[in-house]
Design a protein around this motif. Structure first.
Motif, mmCIF file in Angstrom:
data_model
loop_
_atom_site.group_PDB
_atom_site.id
_atom_site.type_symbol
_atom_site.label_atom_id
_atom_site.label_comp_id
_atom_site.label_asym_id
_atom_site.label_seq_id
_atom_site.Cartn_x
_atom_site.Cartn_y
_atom_site.Cartn_z
ATOM 1 N N MET A 55 3.893 -0.368 -7.387
ATOM 2 C CA MET A 55 4.354 -1.866 -7.770
ATOM 3 C C MET A 55 4.750 -2.103 -6.316
ATOM 4 S SD MET A 55 6.427 -1.762 -11.107
ATOM 5 C CE MET A 55 5.598 -1.557 -12.513
ATOM 6 N N CYS A 56 4.876 -3.428 -6.102
ATOM 7 C CA CYS A 56 5.412 -3.750 -4.635
ATOM 8 C C CYS A 56 6.709 -3.945 -4.604
ATOM 9 C CB CYS A 56 4.890 -5.503 -4.608
ATOM 10 S SG CYS A 56 2.920 -5.452 -4.743
ATOM 11 N N VAL A 57 7.297 -3.618 -3.250
ATOM 12 C CA VAL A 57 8.763 -3.649 -2.905
ATOM 13 C C VAL A 57 8.491 -4.619 -1.406
ATOM 14 C CG1 VAL A 57 9.463 -1.832 -4.023
ATOM 15 C CG2 VAL A 57 8.806 -1.633 -1.662
ATOM 16 N N ALA A 58 9.656 -5.197 -1.006
ATOM 17 C CA ALA A 58 10.075 -5.587 0.428
ATOM 18 C C ALA A 58 11.182 -5.223 0.878
ATOM 19 C CB ALA A 58 10.218 -7.257 0.177
ATOM 20 N N VAL B 42 1.525 -6.929 -9.130
ATOM 21 C CA VAL B 42 1.644 -5.620 -8.645
ATOM 22 C C VAL B 42 0.378 -5.118 -7.682
ATOM 23 C CG1 VAL B 42 3.380 -4.962 -10.314
ATOM 24 C CG2 VAL B 42 1.040 -4.391 -10.911
ATOM 25 N N ASN B 43 -0.612 -5.986 -7.667
ATOM 26 C CA ASN B 43 -1.576 -5.574 -7.114
ATOM 27 C C ASN B 43 -1.719 -6.411 -5.319
ATOM 28 O OD1 ASN B 43 -1.565 -8.269 -7.901
ATOM 29 N ND2 ASN B 43 -4.071 -8.313 -8.167
ATOM 30 N N ASP B 44 -2.480 -5.609 -4.845
ATOM 31 C CA ASP B 44 -2.530 -6.047 -3.355
ATOM 32 C C ASP B 44 -1.308 -6.100 -2.658
ATOM 33 O OD1 ASP B 44 -5.551 -6.044 -3.721
ATOM 34 O OD2 ASP B 44 -5.213 -8.420 -4.492
ATOM 35 N N CYS B 45 -0.315 -5.088 -2.701
ATOM 36 C CA CYS B 45 1.005 -5.426 -2.111
ATOM 37 C C CYS B 45 0.983 -5.566 -0.745
ATOM 38 C CB CYS B 45 1.673 -4.145 -2.577
ATOM 39 S SG CYS B 45 1.953 -3.909 -4.241
ATOM 40 N N VAL B 46 0.008 -4.728 0.017
ATOM 41 C CA VAL B 46 -0.009 -4.716 1.466
ATOM 42 C C VAL B 46 -0.841 -6.084 2.053
ATOM 43 C CG1 VAL B 46 -1.032 -3.428 3.539
ATOM 44 C CG2 VAL B 46 0.071 -2.300 1.730
ATOM 45 N N GLN C 261 5.156 -3.913 0.641
ATOM 46 C CA GLN C 261 4.986 -2.566 0.713
ATOM 47 C C GLN C 261 4.689 -1.904 -0.619
ATOM 48 O OE1 GLN C 261 8.687 -1.646 2.342
ATOM 49 N NE2 GLN C 261 8.298 -2.621 4.344
ATOM 50 N N ARG C 262 4.015 -0.873 -0.977
ATOM 51 C CA ARG C 262 3.713 -0.429 -2.196
ATOM 52 C C ARG C 262 4.565 0.945 -2.296
ATOM 53 N NH1 ARG C 262 -2.278 2.032 -3.430
ATOM 54 N NH2 ARG C 262 -1.349 3.566 -1.991
ATOM 55 N N ALA C 263 5.232 0.935 -3.536
ATOM 56 C CA ALA C 263 5.938 2.150 -3.811
ATOM 57 C C ALA C 263 5.669 2.583 -5.099
ATOM 58 C CB ALA C 263 7.620 1.749 -3.725
ATOM 59 N N GLY C 264 5.807 3.947 -5.228
ATOM 60 C CA GLY C 264 5.656 4.709 -6.714
ATOM 61 C C GLY C 264 6.843 4.632 -7.436
#
Length: 142
Positions: A84-87, A96-100, A105-108
């Motif tokens: 999923m995405c975080v900042a 939750v797609n194409d985070c970067v 940022q993408r995190a598990g």
């Protein structure tokens, strides 16, 4: 990075999603869930050592919630296989797609099945389970 343990369980007294930090370090926490508008991730809650914070107030609307946390002092993390995405700063992100590509940022995240309970609590610990380096599977108790 150290892998750290979690324990999850339902709590009958309150209707909410709480995270308790059973470590001696400051922890930053992000949560993910499915809403009417789609997938949402939110963060950061800063949880001091040996304290708890409510991330979602009121009865839980979803069965599955996803959690990602980082130890702000020692660098360990509580994570999982669901990306999923975080900042870097406080955030509420839809999708939750194409985070970067979208500047995040993408995190598990680790999945928690609340079994449709109205409340749930996750305890973050820095203890490894006996017999292995991966954190225990979250379990619920009534």
């Amino acid at each position: 990075m150290a892998t750290m343990g979690t324990v999850a369980f339902s709590t009958p007294a309150l209707a909410d999603f709480r995270v308790c930090n059973a470590t001696q370090s400051l922890v930053g926490v992000a949560i993910g869930y499915r809403a009417a508008a789609g997938w949402i991730t939110e963060g950061w809650w800063h949880i001091e050592a040996s304290t708890c914070k409510t991330l979602i107030e009121g009865p839980l609307a979803s069965r599955y919630y996803y959690l990602y946390a980082e130890d702000a002092e020692r660098g360990g993390r509580w994570d999982g296989p669901t990306n999923m995405c975080v900042a870097e700063k406080e955030f509420k992100i839809t999708a939750v797609n194409d985070c970067v590509r979208r500047g995040f940022q993408r995190a598990g995240f680790q999945e928690y099945d609340t079994r449709e309970q109205s409340s749930w609590m996750v305890e973050l610990t820095d203890e490894l389970p006996p017999g292995g380096p991966t954190p225990p599977s979250p379990t619920g108790t009534q």
